[in-house]
Design a protein around this motif. Sequence first.
Motif, PDB file in Angstrom:
ATOM      1  N   CYS A   1      29.433  34.913  40.102  1.00  0.00           N
ATOM      2  CA  CYS A   1      30.518  34.249  40.834  1.00  0.00           C
ATOM      3  C   CYS A   1      31.549  35.232  41.363  1.00  0.00           C
ATOM      4  O   CYS A   1      31.849  36.252  40.728  1.00  0.00           O
ATOM      5  CB  CYS A   1      31.252  33.260  39.919  1.00  0.00           C
ATOM      6  SG  CYS A   1      30.345  31.774  39.524  1.00  0.00           S
ATOM      7  N   LEU A   2      32.102  34.887  42.515  1.00  0.00           N
ATOM      8  CA  LEU A   2      33.328  35.512  42.985  1.00  0.00           C
ATOM      9  C   LEU A   2      34.496  34.649  42.540  1.00  0.00           C
ATOM     10  O   LEU A   2      34.486  33.434  42.758  1.00  0.00           O
ATOM     11  CB  LEU A   2      33.327  35.625  44.507  1.00  0.00           C
ATOM     12  CG  LEU A   2      32.312  36.577  45.123  1.00  0.00           C
ATOM     13  CD1 LEU A   2      32.460  36.577  46.644  1.00  0.00           C
ATOM     14  CD2 LEU A   2      32.477  37.989  44.580  1.00  0.00           C
TER      15      LEU A   2
ATOM     16  N   ILE B   1      31.900  38.168  38.572  1.00  0.00           N
ATOM     17  CA  ILE B   1      31.692  37.914  37.146  1.00  0.00           C
ATOM     18  C   ILE B   1      30.417  37.093  36.928  1.00  0.00           C
ATOM     19  O   ILE B   1      29.991  36.314  37.783  1.00  0.00           O
ATOM     20  CB  ILE B   1      32.913  37.181  36.549  1.00  0.00           C
ATOM     21  CG1 ILE B   1      32.912  37.253  35.025  1.00  0.00           C
ATOM     22  CG2 ILE B   1      33.024  35.751  37.050  1.00  0.00           C
ATOM     23  CD1 ILE B   1      34.250  36.895  34.395  1.00  0.00           C
ATOM     24  N   LEU B   2      29.798  37.296  35.771  1.00  0.00           N
ATOM     25  CA  LEU B   2      28.552  36.633  35.383  1.00  0.00           C
ATOM     26  C   LEU B   2      28.852  35.517  34.387  1.00  0.00           C
ATOM     27  O   LEU B   2      29.622  35.709  33.450  1.00  0.00           O
ATOM     28  CB  LEU B   2      27.590  37.643  34.757  1.00  0.00           C
ATOM     29  CG  LEU B   2      27.397  38.964  35.526  1.00  0.00           C
ATOM     30  CD1 LEU B   2      26.508  39.917  34.730  1.00  0.00           C
ATOM     31  CD2 LEU B   2      26.816  38.696  36.907  1.00  0.00           C
ATOM     32  N   VAL B   3      28.221  34.354  34.589  1.00  0.00           N
ATOM     33  CA  VAL B   3      28.522  33.183  33.763  1.00  0.00           C
ATOM     34  C   VAL B   3      27.227  32.505  33.331  1.00  0.00           C
ATOM     35  O   VAL B   3      26.307  32.329  34.144  1.00  0.00           O
ATOM     36  CB  VAL B   3      29.390  32.164  34.537  1.00  0.00           C
ATOM     37  CG1 VAL B   3      29.787  31.011  33.631  1.00  0.00           C
ATOM     38  CG2 VAL B   3      30.623  32.838  35.146  1.00  0.00           C
ATOM     39  N   ASP B   4      27.153  32.117  32.058  1.00  0.00           N
ATOM     40  CA  ASP B   4      26.057  31.277  31.572  1.00  0.00           C
ATOM     41  C   ASP B   4      26.310  29.841  32.009  1.00  0.00           C
ATOM     42  O   ASP B   4      27.399  29.290  31.778  1.00  0.00           O
ATOM     43  CB  ASP B   4      25.963  31.330  30.049  1.00  0.00           C
ATOM     44  CG  ASP B   4      25.462  32.669  29.537  1.00  0.00           C
ATOM     45  OD1 ASP B   4      24.770  33.369  30.301  1.00  0.00           O
ATOM     46  OD2 ASP B   4      25.758  33.011  28.378  1.00  0.00           O
TER      47      ASP B   4
ATOM     48  N   GLY C   1      32.161  23.358  29.723  1.00  0.00           N
ATOM     49  CA  GLY C   1      33.025  23.182  30.889  1.00  0.00           C
ATOM     50  C   GLY C   1      32.327  23.366  32.220  1.00  0.00           C
ATOM     51  O   GLY C   1      32.946  23.156  33.269  1.00  0.00           O
ATOM     52  N   VAL C   2      31.017  23.743  32.223  1.00  0.00           N
ATOM     53  CA  VAL C   2      30.269  23.903  33.471  1.00  0.00           C
ATOM     54  C   VAL C   2      29.478  22.624  33.751  1.00  0.00           C
ATOM     55  O   VAL C   2      28.773  22.117  32.878  1.00  0.00           O
ATOM     56  CB  VAL C   2      29.305  25.099  33.403  1.00  0.00           C
ATOM     57  CG1 VAL C   2      28.475  25.181  34.688  1.00  0.00           C
ATOM     58  CG2 VAL C   2      30.063  26.399  33.197  1.00  0.00           C
TER      59      VAL C   2
ATOM     60  N   VAL D   1      34.839  32.979  29.563  1.00  0.00           N
ATOM     61  CA  VAL D   1      33.835  34.006  29.825  1.00  0.00           C
ATOM     62  C   VAL D   1      34.383  35.355  29.376  1.00  0.00           C
ATOM     63  O   VAL D   1      35.521  35.708  29.680  1.00  0.00           O
ATOM     64  CB  VAL D   1      33.481  34.073  31.328  1.00  0.00           C
ATOM     65  CG1 VAL D   1      32.436  35.147  31.581  1.00  0.00           C
ATOM     66  CG2 VAL D   1      32.988  32.730  31.824  1.00  0.00           C
ATOM     67  N   SER D   2      33.568  36.112  28.646  1.00  0.00           N
ATOM     68  CA  SER D   2      33.985  37.425  28.165  1.00  0.00           C
ATOM     69  C   SER D   2      34.232  38.380  29.330  1.00  0.00           C
ATOM     70  O   SER D   2      33.520  38.352  30.339  1.00  0.00           O
ATOM     71  CB  SER D   2      32.917  38.010  27.244  1.00  0.00           C
ATOM     72  OG  SER D   2      33.203  39.364  26.942  1.00  0.00           O
TER      73      SER D   2
END
Length: 399
Positions: free
Chosen positions: A173-174, A190-193, A198-199, A223-224
Amino acid sequence: MDLALSAADIAFRDEVREFLKQSLTPSLKRSGDLMTSVFSNFESAMAWQAILAEKGWAAPDWPVEYGGTDWTVNQKIIYLKESKRAGAPSLLPMGIQMLGPILIRYGTEAQKHELLPRILSGEDVWCQGYSEPGAGSDLASLKMRAVADGDDYILNGSKIWTSFAHRSNKIFCLVKTDVDSKPQAGISFILVDLDSAGVTVAPIVSIDGEVEQCQVFFEDVRVSKDNLVGKENQGWEVAKCLLEFERGGYCYYAAIEKQLAQVRRLAAEEKTAEGWFYELDPVFSTRLAELEIEKLALEFTENRVNCLAEGKPGALTSLVKVAGTELSQKVDALALELRGTHLPLLQNEALSYGFEGGFIGSEHGLNIMNAYLNNRASTIYGGSAEIQRNIMAKQVLGL
C-alpha cells in the motif's frame, strides 16, 4: 543491440518450445488462449506458476541469487513471445513482476529473505493498494493515513480497483505518513497482511459479470514499522519505480499477435450478412492488414525499448504501454464484428479453468465480448493514457 537470433538463441528457443509443449496441459492452454484480460483466471495462473517455479523460470527479471534466470534480453524476449504463442496463462504480476523487483532494490535483507521465496512459490499472493476513490491516476492525492504508534503504524482509509484482493493474502500500500509536507513527499510504501484485524475486502462485480477488482477498507489496522519498504516518506520514489515495472515487462506485441491470430481463425469460420466468409471480404481484410502493420511497428518499438532498458525500466515504458493498450482495443473492436449473432452472449462458465461442457458458437470466440468489456480499462489502469503522454512529454522529450 542486435536482435538477430544467434545459434545459442535458437537453441534456447527450441528448449523453451519443448518445455511449453511438455508442460502446458490442455486446460492450461485453453485458459491461456481464452484470457479475457491481462490476467489469467486465478486457478490457471497459480497452477502455471508452480510449474515455472519448479523449472526455475518464474521470475526471469530477478537476479539469480534471488531465484532469477540470468537470461539475456534476447532470451527474455524469446521466452515471452513463445509463451504467448503457445497459449501459456499469464502469471499474476503483482508479486513477481511488481513487488519482487522493489523488494530487491529497496527492501531490507530480512524482507528479501522472508518474502521473495514465498512470492516465487505462490505461498503469498499479493495485490496492489494504490488507487483510492478520490485518487486514481493522481496518486499524490491519496488520503489513506498511517499514523505512528510506537513500533507500529495505525492505518485508516480504503483502496479501490484492487485486482484479485479477494484471492490474495497480502497487499502493498501507499499511505500518507506526513500530511504537512507537499503531497508527494509525505507518502510511504508499506506491506500489510489482509487477514489483519480491521481489514475488509469487498469484491466488485464488473460489467462482464466477473470479479477481478475489489475495494479494500482499513479501520484501525495495526502494522509493524518493519513492514515499511524503503524509508518513511520515500514511498513516492518507490511507487514510481514499481509503476515502471508494471508498465514494462509485459510483451504487448506478442499478446496482440495472439489476438490477431484469433481474429484470423474466426474470419475463416464466420460469415458476413452477404453470406461469404470474413476472410474473403476486402474491406475487412484491409482493416486486419492495417492492424498487422501496427503490431509490427509495436514489436520493433517494444524490442528497442527492452534493449535500451536492459532490466531497468524507465519512462519509455509509458510509450509501450500507450501504444500496446490502444492497439489492443482496436483489435478488440474488429473482433466484435466476427461474433455476429453470438456477440451479446457472455458464457462465463465456459471460460473457467478445467471447463469441459458445451457452449454456443465457435470456441475461438468465447472470450471476445468479455475481453472487449474488460479491455476498456487498459488505457486507464497503471496510469491513464493521458498520464503516460504527460510522462513521455516531460521525461523523454523534455517539454
